[in-house]
Write a protein that holds these residues in place. Structure first.
Motif, short mmCIF file in Angstrom:
data_model
loop_
_atom_site.label_atom_id
_atom_site.label_comp_id
_atom_site.label_asym_id
_atom_site.label_seq_id
_atom_site.Cartn_x
_atom_site.Cartn_y
_atom_site.Cartn_z
N HIS A 1 7.09 -5.06 -4.37
CA HIS A 1 5.98 -4.49 -5.12
C HIS A 1 6.22 -4.77 -6.60
CE1 HIS A 1 2.88 -2.14 -6.69
NE2 HIS A 1 3.55 -1.04 -6.90
N TYR A 2 5.31 -5.53 -7.19
CA TYR A 2 5.46 -5.93 -8.58
C TYR A 2 4.53 -5.12 -9.48
CZ TYR A 2 8.03 -10.21 -7.30
OH TYR A 2 8.95 -11.11 -6.84
N VAL B 1 3.65 4.99 -7.00
CA VAL B 1 3.30 4.52 -8.35
C VAL B 1 1.97 5.13 -8.79
CG1 VAL B 1 3.04 2.50 -9.83
CG2 VAL B 1 4.54 2.39 -7.82
N LEU B 2 0.92 4.88 -8.03
CA LEU B 2 -0.41 5.33 -8.46
C LEU B 2 -0.86 6.61 -7.76
CD1 LEU B 2 -2.26 1.88 -8.71
CD2 LEU B 2 -1.06 3.14 -10.49
N LYS B 3 -0.11 7.01 -6.76
CA LYS B 3 -0.43 8.25 -6.02
C LYS B 3 -1.86 8.25 -5.49
CE LYS B 3 3.31 9.72 -8.61
NZ LYS B 3 3.78 9.49 -9.96
N ILE B 4 -2.18 7.20 -4.75
CA ILE B 4 -3.48 7.08 -4.09
C ILE B 4 -3.21 7.20 -2.59
CG2 ILE B 4 -5.47 5.58 -3.67
CD1 ILE B 4 -4.59 4.00 -6.22
N PRO B 5 -3.89 8.11 -1.90
CA PRO B 5 -3.61 8.22 -0.46
C PRO B 5 -4.06 6.95 0.28
CG PRO B 5 -5.47 9.60 -1.09
CD PRO B 5 -4.90 9.05 -2.36
N GLU B 6 -3.42 6.68 1.41
CA GLU B 6 -3.65 5.44 2.14
C GLU B 6 -5.12 5.20 2.47
OE1 GLU B 6 -1.11 7.46 2.82
OE2 GLU B 6 0.63 6.35 3.58
N ARG C 1 0.84 -1.20 0.00
CA ARG C 1 0.00 0.00 0.00
C ARG C 1 0.87 1.26 0.00
NH1 ARG C 1 -3.87 1.81 4.94
NH2 ARG C 1 -1.79 2.05 5.82
N LEU C 2 1.91 1.23 0.82
CA LEU C 2 2.80 2.38 0.93
C LEU C 2 3.50 2.67 -0.40
CD1 LEU C 2 4.12 4.41 2.96
CD2 LEU C 2 5.88 2.70 3.34
N LEU C 3 4.10 1.62 -0.97
CA LEU C 3 4.90 1.83 -2.19
C LEU C 3 4.01 2.16 -3.38
CD1 LEU C 3 7.50 -1.09 -1.83
CD2 LEU C 3 7.84 1.33 -1.30
N MET C 4 2.96 1.37 -3.56
CA MET C 4 2.11 1.58 -4.73
C MET C 4 1.31 2.87 -4.59
SD MET C 4 -0.65 -1.00 -6.47
CE MET C 4 -2.03 -0.69 -5.36
N GLY C 5 0.82 3.11 -3.38
CA GLY C 5 0.00 4.30 -3.17
C GLY C 5 0.82 5.57 -3.28
#
Ligand code: FES
Ligand code: FES
Lengths: 156, 793
Positions: free
Chosen positions: B266-267, B241-246, B234-238
């Motif tokens: 994170h794949y 990569v996708l810039k989605i807040p937690e 959640r931390l890395l992708m959010g």
């Protein structure tokens, strides 16, 4: 093109419409929602998909659904009877024959077939029989132990 | 029956609570989950190791039946999707930061390894997506590739990244070079070794999978994924990569079928499914075929090392000098840079009091799948190097292999022991482990067994490995100073319900380790409740406050400690409530086995009575205390933990065929306090099996053009039941001194300790043919050739 297959799965008659290329494991997992049977490879090597077809163990990734037309299939979901675990399931639990559980359904179905064929297998015979079921977690030590204990329990 | 004696759970082989669902086909793995309206993703993988993508024509594919979308790297870039981040930064000797190339989820402009992801097709059924992928027209312009570790740094080698000169990612070192050089100058004897730590493919039995979903009404994204650490994803992708807040991104890792490190990272597929689901407003699912796992799961090991050990005349170690090339693959996976540095070179003291150590490590890029942590991660490489080198030292000095180890052990009274390579060991008893293992393995009876083998035309060898590892990662400030971009604490939350049952939330994740059982044992004893009243929840960022997940044998040492801390907070609050209910001073309340008692009286309250008062606070110290009984603890470990032990392997070699069989394997491990012996033994069995796999069977092979030759289970040799013996496993325990449970960790010791024990046994079996070293795996062909090339002495 779609074809209809009729078979018995875990004692119940089922009919499904599938593509001719549909594998038995896809029929079980995707059409019948029996997700206990797993897919661990694409080369018939791992045995995560083992079920019984007419009583004998088969890699369900290596059989077309249409080939199972008219057959009787037992999956891991159908092994326990009336809530009582099969002795092989019970022995796996008792002797820690599983860790992540992914290989377990295939491993158990394969072991059950072994014990149908050989009621008192040696350690070497167990290891050789299970050669087509890969487990990455347990190192097989406790699987072998579980099968030995299941064999003893089933001999009574 | 408040006075019935309590049965303690810690130390008991409690049968696993997770087994029933797995044994009856009721597991809940990612690929078992389907969401209404779900679409299927199929990824087009590069067949080339290194090529320019000249063009991608998606027209025909998009027109095919059932196809909802085809996306390429350009589409993700246009949406502002970021690259996959690397979680660890290493600095080179000269202070410059490592070369950190971009890592787009879908390749942009160039592919850099076979299996690199070129495009995604999303369709109503998987078959439709696959059929459409066949219609994608990609024009590649082939570039020359570099596939092997040693060739990467050669002048003129093809460059994977233009700004990484000679393909070097970093050139790092640790230790006191001057002291080491001085020790070598005065050494009486020197042992030297050149070795390869073979590249492995993890092959957890459950292939990776990801299911993305998006709720346009709430704006919430959901990712269900095969991960060892959903909060990290959640931390890395959010964030990157996708810039989605937690708070708008929920990551679930349900039942996961093994990880061994390969499911830490994170794949790309996680980001692709989450992003595409939001774009298409439909759930999108992807499940790897095993062939994809071989090409895209992070690989392990792949070191090439030269090492020298300086000794005095009595075989005492004076100094160790090590030079290693480590393969990173084509991109930097999440924790890759840390593996050959802080998880490897800091372990080079091992169990020995070598006073001076110097190691230099060059990490290189190649046109291969990224390499990252795999069961043991750096520590198996250090252990293999040390334990092979110590056997070579025994050969050079003529000292018995057990004796030279004993002579150099850090003594049991030397703790805390500061090594010359940064770590401070807190406890251990290496000589005790060795003695126990020699006895259990009947070391003295080996000569007779060897004679019996020889009489049957077989060669027999015995090998030792006395190892140590560092796990329970890790103190956040320490790893931060070493380049980690995250903290490595853990979180535990305890919720005591009104009637006294308990739900435990842990930030670690179980994918075979049995946390639902072990953690319940810990909590049952800590709170004095029945184990059946305790439920463990993990793998869901919406339920668990936070967590760094499971790897580096950290779950019990770090996650278990957080749980113990949260239990302590529960007890502290309950004590206050008990004092109020019993009209006694808080300092007079004693807590034992679930009962809060006024000291010296028979007046007491049970935990369920107290929790009921906490949730129905009619008679309650409401001015001082909040109602409810729920506590959270964050635990940051004070040090690494240091399991160690001795593994002894015996092999039998058929000289006619070169086939090598492990005929006896003994492991005596110090993993700290053992909570569940059955589970600990199982972890060690599994680790040893992977170690024997590395030593005898497993090898990832690329050809010179970067084609993966071992891309299926038919080509990559996984250990099967008939490749392995049963194992003899014992514990020889010293307690960890700095965590509340005294635990060290058991997940990786098997894979760390065993490979050199096996290879030392193989070399011992073949020593009559002049063999002094063999690289892993000791395949029948390699052994047979060594026998043919050797002269029987
Ligand atoms: S899925 Fe691997 S053998 Fe069937
Ligand atoms: S229990 Fe995990 S693969 Fe066998």
């Amino acid at each position: 093109m779609q074809v209809e297959v009729s078979l018995t799965v875990n004692g119940a008659a089922v009919t499904a419409t599938v593509e001719p290329r549909t594998l038995l494991v896809q029929l079980l997992r995707e059409h019948l929602a029996l997700t206990g049977t797993h897919v661990g490879c694409d080369t018939s090597q791992c045995g995560a998909c083992v079920v019984h077809v007419n009583g004998a163990s088969v890699k369900s990734c290596t059989m077309l659904a249409v080939q199972a037309d008219g057959a009787s299939v037992t999956t891991i979901e159908g092994l326990a009877t009336d809530g009582t675990l099969h002795p092989v399931q019970e022995a796996f639990r008792e002797h820690h024959g599983l860790q992540c559980g992914f290989c377990t359904p295939g491993m158990v179905m394969s072991a059950v077939d072994l014990l149908q064929n050989n009621t008192s297998p040696s350690e070497a015979e167990i290891r050789e029989w299970l050669e087509g079921n890969i487990c990455r977690c347990t190192g097989y030590h406790n699987i072998v132990k579980a099968v030995q204990h299941a064999a003893a329990a089933m001999r009574g | 029956m408040p006075d019935a004696p309590m049965t303690y759970q810690i130390g008991a082989s409690v049968k696993r609570r997770e087994d029933l669902r797995f044994l009856t086909g009721k597991g809940n793995y990612t690929d078992d989950i389907n969401r209404p309206g779900q679409l299927y993703a199929y990824l087009l993988r590069s067949p080339m190791a290194h090529a320019e993508i000249v063009s991608i024509d998606t027209t025909a594919a998009k027109a095919m039946a059932g196809v909802r979308a085809v996306f390429t790297g350009a589409d993700m870039a246009a949406d502002g999707v970021g690259g996959l981040p690397c979680g660890w930064q290493i600095h080179s000797k000269d202070g410059s930061p490592m070369v950190e190339p971009p890592h787009p989820a879908l390749a942009v402009g160039r592919v850099r390894h076979v299996g690199d992801t070129v495009a995604v097709v999303i369709a109503d059924t998987l078959a439709q997506a696959k059929d459409a992928a066949e219609a994608l027209e990609v024009e590649y312009k082939a570039l020359s590739a570099v596939a092997t570790t040693t060739e990467a740094t050669v002048d003129g080698a093809p460059l994977v990244w233009e700004d990484a000169k000679n393909n070097i990612c970093y050139d790092w070192h640790i230790g006191d070079k001057a002291a080491v050089d001085a020790a070598f100058a005065s050494a009486a004897q020197v042992a030297t070794i050149d070795l390869v730590n073979n590249r492995l493919i993890p092959n957890a039995m459950e292939p990776r999978a990801a299911l993305g979903d998006f709720n346009p009404a709430t704006g919430e994204h959901t990712l269900i994924t095969t991960s060892q650490n959903p909060h990290v994803i959640r931390l890395l992708m959010g964030a990157f990569v996708l810039k989605i807040p937690e708070h708008k991104l929920r990551v679930l890792a349900p039942d996961v079928g093994g990880g061994f490190g390969s499911k830490i990272y994170h794949y790309a597929e996680e980001a692709i499914c989450t992003w595409a689901a939001a774009k298409l407003k439909r759930p999108v699912k992807w499940t790897a075929e095993r062939t994809e796992s071989f090409m895209t799961d992070a690989h392990g090991r792949d070191h090439v090392t030269h090492a020298e050990l300086a000794m005095d005349a009595e075989g005492r170690f004076l100094a160790l000098r090590v030079s290693t090339l480590a393969n990173m693959g084509a991109y930097l996976s999440t924790f890759a840079p840390a593996v050959p540095t802080y998880l490897y070179a800091t372990l080079l003291a091992g169990v020995y009091k070598t006073p001076a150590i110097y190691a230099e490590v060059k990490a290189v890029f190649t046109n291969t799948t990224p390499v990252d942590a795999y069961r043991g991660a750096g520590r198996p490489e250090a252990t293999f190097l040390l334990e092979r080198l110590v056997d070579e030292a025994a050969r050079v000095s003529g000292i018995d292999r057990a004796e030279i180890r004993r002579r150099n052990f850090i003594p049991a009274d030397a703790y805390p022991y500061q090594t010359p390579v940064a770590l401070q060991y807190d406890s251990g008893d290496y000589a005790g482990c060795l003695d126990a293992a020699l006895k259990a393995a009947d070391y003295d009876g080996f000569a007779a067994r060897k004679a019996a083998s020889e009489a049957a035309g077989k060669l027999r060898g015995i090998g030792l490995s006395t190892y140590l590892e560092a796990c329970g990662i890790a103190p956040s400030a320490v790893v931060g100073s070493l380049g980690a971009r995250a903290g490595l604490f853990e979180v535990g939350k305890i919720r005591v319900h009104p009637t006294g049952s308990v739900t435990v939330f842990t930030g670690t994740h179980s994918h075979g380790q049995g946390h639902e059982t072990t953690f319940a044992q810990v909590v049952a004893d800590a709170l004095g409740v029945g184990i059946d009243s305790v439920e463990i929840v993990h793998g869901d960022t919406a339920n668990v406050p936070f967590g760094m997940g499971t790897y580096g044998s950290r779950s019990l040492a770090v996650g278990g400690s957080a749980i113990v801390k949260a239990c302590d907070k529960i007890i502290a609050k309950a004590r206050k409530i008990a004092a109020h209910l019993l009209e006694a001073a808080e300092s007079d309340i004693e807590f034992k086995d679930g009962l809060f008692k006024v000291a010296g009286t028979d007046r007491q309250k049970s935990l369920p009575e107290i929790s009921l008062a906490a949730y129905v606070p009619h008679n309650y110290p409401i001015d001082e205390l909040e109602p409810g009984l729920e506590e959270t603890a964050f635990y940051d470990p004070k040090n690494f933990t240091y399991p160690g032990g001795t593994h002894i392997c015996e092999v039998e070699v058929d000289p006619e065929t070169g086939v090598t069989k492990v005929v006896k394997f003994t492991a005596v491990d110090d993993v700290g306090r053992v909570i569940n012996p059955m589970i600990v033994e199982g972890q060690i069995h599994g680790g040893v099996a992977q170690g024997i796999g590395q030593a005898l069977l497993e090898q990832c092979v690329y050809d010179d053009s970067g084609q993966l030759l071992t891309g299926s289970m038919m080509d990559y040799c996984m250990p099967r039941a008939d490749d392995l013996p049963s194992f003899h496993v014992e514990n020889h325990t010293t307690l960890c001194t700095h965590n509340p449970l005294g635990v060290k960790g058991c997940g990786e010791v098997g894979a760390i300790g065993s490979p050199p024990a096996v290879m030392n046994a193989v070399v011992d079996a073949l020593k009559g043919y002049g063999v002094t070293h063999m690289d892993m795996p000791a395949t029948p062909e390699k052994v047979w050739r060594a026998i043919q090339a050797g002269t029987r002495s």
